[in-house]
Design an enzyme around this catalytic site. Sequence first.
Site, PDB file in Angstrom:
ATOM      1  CB  SER A   1      -0.936  -0.001   1.212  1.00 54.75           C
ATOM      2  OG  SER A   1      -1.976  -0.931   1.019  1.00 54.75           O
TER       3      SER A   1
ATOM      4  CG  ASN B   1      -5.771 -10.721  -1.963  1.00 54.55           C
ATOM      5  OD1 ASN B   1      -6.840 -10.915  -1.410  1.00 54.55           O
ATOM      6  ND2 ASN B   1      -5.395 -11.384  -3.036  1.00 54.55           N
ATOM      7  CE1 TYR B   2      -0.011  -8.938   0.695  1.00 59.86           C
ATOM      8  CE2 TYR B   2      -0.664  -9.804  -1.436  1.00 59.86           C
ATOM      9  CZ  TYR B   2      -0.137 -10.004  -0.180  1.00 59.86           C
ATOM     10  OH  TYR B   2       0.248 -11.241   0.210  1.00 59.86           O
ATOM     11  CG  ASN B   3      -2.597  -2.220  -4.206  1.00 65.47           C
ATOM     12  OD1 ASN B   3      -1.515  -2.481  -3.665  1.00 65.47           O
ATOM     13  ND2 ASN B   3      -2.785  -2.265  -5.502  1.00 65.47           N
TER      14      ASN B   3
END
Length: 596
Positions: A412, A554-556
Amino acid sequence: MGDKKIKIDEYKEIRLGGFQARSHNWWEEANPEESEEEEQQGQEWRYLEHHGVLFPPFYKRHNVGLIYNGKLITLTEEQEELCTYWAQSIGSPYENKEIYRKNFESLMQTKFEGFQLDKADFTKIREHLEQQRLLRLNKSDEQKKQEKLERDQRELFYGYALVDGCLERVGNYTLEQPTLFKGRGEHPKAGLLKARIFPEELTVNLSTQAPVPQCKLPGHSWGKIVHRNDVTWLFSYVDSSIRKDNHKYVQFAATSRFKQMNDKRKYEKARRLKNCIDQIRENYTKKLQSDSIKERQLGTATYLIDKLALRVGNEKDEDEADTVGCCSLRVEHIKLKEDDVVAFDFLGKDSMRYNNEVKLAHQIWKNLKLFTKGKQPEDNLFSDISVDDLNDFLKKQMDGLTAKVFRTYNASFTLQQQLDLGGTLDGHSVQQKVDFYDNANKQVAILCNHQKTISKQFELTKKKINTKLECMKTYIQELEQHYKKKNPNEYEEEVQLEEGSQKKNSIFIKKFPGQHDKIKQTIQKTQEKYQKELKGLEKKEENKEIALGTSKTNYNDPRISVAFCKVHDVPIERVFSKTLRNKFIWAMATDSNWKF
DNA sequence: AACTGCACTTAGCAATAATGAG
DNA sequence: CTCATTATTGCTAAGTGCAGTT
């Protein structure tokens, strides 16, 4: 579209028995006290009611024989079923995998004495499957409509559970179909039978007061009924045909309140890490020169997890593919090069290769050298620490901090940083802004090593485009010649792009207009097309091995993307698909000033 | 302290749906 | 409109990490 919405609303009303569904906007409701108290007791819900699971259809015999040893033979139903599963994987990479072949062979031998795979010819079954596929593809519009209707009804029935007065989407309400197990990489069990799951193996979870869903499989009944409100699954079972400890669940969908709230918590935790990352980096840097090897390993491992976004690397069983993460790295996975450069080469999650050569801090290089000293290639690099040690060390520095939070944080953070690099993006078209966003996203995917295998079609597609480009080039030259003529005749010319290709689309049509101004126009247009095609090819080449979707889902932190879109007037649909917009609905009202 | 069971998140690929060029 | 290409979704495998047990 509109139709479906009405249907769902009607259905909700019936399901709620006249009660109005409570607002789903949990992120707007500010009563943290109640939920916190419940959380502490580990209570996920007060009322849970659902309609059960859908069982995959039983195997249907087709009576197509197998050619074995050159002769057509009739198979028993059990043999036929296995052979059909095999035929399904013909043409996929599994077909030629040694383990897959070997395991299937021994599986067949339990039903067919002395079965040898290389004596078997599955052509007939394969043809039968292909026929079935075409049949499915060429259904009448009427039939397609009917099937869609049935699908929608099933979805309405099984796809929603009633939770504390709200309907929540259920994720995977269809049980998995039996088939040959397709383990990734060198999975020792690939090619064995993943068995059918029967109701007796299932544990159902619902409220005490809720009606038990009907088991739709005649002559069968649910294995166990529990009322566990500390968990969010509707069904659980153990798929022991592959691994003893292989737990599977029927869970809520990503758009459900449970998942959304967890998701938000995840990103908030990552933001907390952002606030104390400097201190934590200082802490683990200090450890790098400790007298204790264990301390040094803790510091070094944390550095790699932070800097390279490695996974933590739990231990794995013998009967799984040999893949590693940070703590399970072996001496053979790294090469220490000149000038503090370290080359990593190992198989990570899903047996995806992590192959990276980076310059690291001098002390890290020295420590890695120390950790390899006197060890064999197959020895653990971080032999003195465990995953638990590492997470314990992290927890001491921030409440709830574990290794995976670093991946979320670094992903992120990278996205935010990359997007900020663009400044105001004044004068850019929407497409250019989207391209810029995609590129920022790409940097995250590279950091997290999110890869995809180059599609089989890729080389062919590339060749096709290159031929087309060449064709356009000569076309432009020809047009210029044509332009010089005093009285040019209007005519067309068809060009076959691909030798041996019978597809209509591979024909490029050269048009030679009769008027000079039109020729000029055509030249201009073709040149633009050429540039566009060339750019597309370059992008394809650059992204052929990079998967952007995983980091997006899933990550940002979605609020980064929402804020970006608001600031730069980019419609959110250009960045998030419909499902992503639903999953991240809690982030849609993010202020344009918001920063990760 | 190590082990193990369990529940949840993360992952790539195939199938399917949407889009766009001709 | 039709066909091919591209984007999205569905599927299920494979991770992480917590908590209870030995």
